[in-house]
Design a protein around this motif. Sequence first.
Motif, short mmCIF file in Angstrom:
data_model
loop_
_atom_site.label_atom_id
_atom_site.label_comp_id
_atom_site.label_asym_id
_atom_site.label_seq_id
_atom_site.Cartn_x
_atom_site.Cartn_y
_atom_site.Cartn_z
N ALA A 141 77.92 24.01 -64.13
CA ALA A 141 76.62 23.38 -64.38
C ALA A 141 76.61 22.64 -65.70
N ALA A 142 77.43 23.13 -66.66
CA ALA A 142 77.48 22.47 -67.97
C ALA A 142 78.02 21.05 -67.86
N LEU A 143 78.83 20.79 -66.84
CA LEU A 143 79.32 19.42 -66.63
C LEU A 143 78.17 18.47 -66.32
N THR A 144 77.15 18.99 -65.65
CA THR A 144 75.96 18.17 -65.37
C THR A 144 75.26 17.82 -66.67
N ASN A 145 75.09 18.82 -67.54
CA ASN A 145 74.47 18.55 -68.85
C ASN A 145 75.27 17.53 -69.64
N LEU A 146 76.59 17.70 -69.66
CA LEU A 146 77.44 16.80 -70.43
C LEU A 146 77.40 15.39 -69.87
N THR A 147 77.47 15.27 -68.55
CA THR A 147 77.45 13.94 -67.93
C THR A 147 76.13 13.23 -68.21
N ILE A 148 75.02 13.94 -68.04
CA ILE A 148 73.71 13.35 -68.32
C ILE A 148 73.63 12.93 -69.78
N ALA A 149 74.12 13.80 -70.68
CA ALA A 149 74.05 13.51 -72.11
C ALA A 149 74.87 12.27 -72.47
N LEU A 150 76.07 12.15 -71.91
CA LEU A 150 76.92 11.01 -72.23
C LEU A 150 76.34 9.70 -71.70
N VAL A 151 75.80 9.74 -70.49
CA VAL A 151 75.18 8.53 -69.93
C VAL A 151 73.95 8.16 -70.74
N ALA A 152 73.11 9.15 -71.05
CA ALA A 152 71.90 8.89 -71.84
C ALA A 152 72.26 8.37 -73.23
N MET A 153 73.30 8.94 -73.84
CA MET A 153 73.71 8.49 -75.17
C MET A 153 74.20 7.06 -75.14
N THR A 172 68.82 18.02 -72.52
CA THR A 172 69.08 18.01 -71.08
C THR A 172 68.59 19.29 -70.41
N ALA A 173 68.47 20.38 -71.18
CA ALA A 173 67.97 21.63 -70.59
C ALA A 173 66.53 21.48 -70.12
N LEU A 174 65.79 20.55 -70.73
CA LEU A 174 64.40 20.34 -70.32
C LEU A 174 64.29 19.76 -68.92
N LEU A 175 65.38 19.17 -68.43
CA LEU A 175 65.34 18.56 -67.10
C LEU A 175 65.26 19.61 -66.00
N SER A 176 65.43 20.87 -66.37
CA SER A 176 65.26 21.93 -65.38
C SER A 176 63.84 21.94 -64.81
N VAL A 177 62.88 21.45 -65.59
CA VAL A 177 61.48 21.47 -65.12
C VAL A 177 61.23 20.42 -64.03
N ILE A 178 62.16 19.45 -63.89
CA ILE A 178 62.02 18.47 -62.80
C ILE A 178 63.13 18.67 -61.78
N THR A 179 63.60 19.91 -61.69
CA THR A 179 64.51 20.40 -60.64
C THR A 179 65.95 19.91 -60.77
N VAL A 180 66.34 19.39 -61.93
CA VAL A 180 67.76 19.07 -62.13
C VAL A 180 68.53 20.37 -62.29
N VAL A 181 69.56 20.56 -61.50
CA VAL A 181 70.31 21.81 -61.53
C VAL A 181 71.39 21.72 -62.61
N GLU A 182 71.01 22.08 -63.83
CA GLU A 182 71.95 22.11 -64.95
C GLU A 182 72.04 23.55 -65.44
#
Length: 219
Positions: free
Chosen positions: A18-30, A160-170
Amino acid sequence: MDFDLAAFGDAFPRLLPAALTNLTIALVAMTLALIGGTVLTVLRTTGIGLLTGAIGVLISFIRGTPILVQIFLFYYGLPALGLDLTPIQAGVLAIALNSSIFITEIMRGGLSGMDPGPVEAAIALGVRARTIWTRVILPQLYIRILPPLVNELTTIVKGTALLSVITVVEVLRTAQQIANTTFRPLEALLAAAIVLFALNLAISQLGRRIETRFAARRG
């Protein structure tokens, strides 16, 4: 209720992927935030009153509202305007916009401390403004602000942990799912915290190595 070491250890095999999801989102967002922050920085130097005023309002709004509210605005607000986004798309855009505001402030501070000599020389030679930005200012500026950019990336990872509230599985969402099935919330959440901490620690260490390499080249 005693701490269950076995439940704590069992959480990691699910949290690490699941951490790969956080990392991928973070890199794209950055990446998007760096582009957005650069564009905002260039636009703020144009001296156009209406434009700089609008950017100032945007900066004040983003800095003055919680990022969670901004995430909700993208996820629930944009569909109301006819733009449907997946949870990940909404989350990436919200985090990128938030971060771009902080990056443009970082870049503005970096610009104020730069040596104006090379820019003045380029202007005297008749070099076009676009070339001055791409060949003279930005390469130096990015190196100069590398440490705060790394800090911003770690902030994004935590966000990215906040995205859990909109159902992102991180990581956090996965930890909540583990807690719901095992009834061991402490172990699952502590494991999630450790995974996110390790991720940010790795990013910080990588940033220091890159910074040291650039410093050695300049020396």
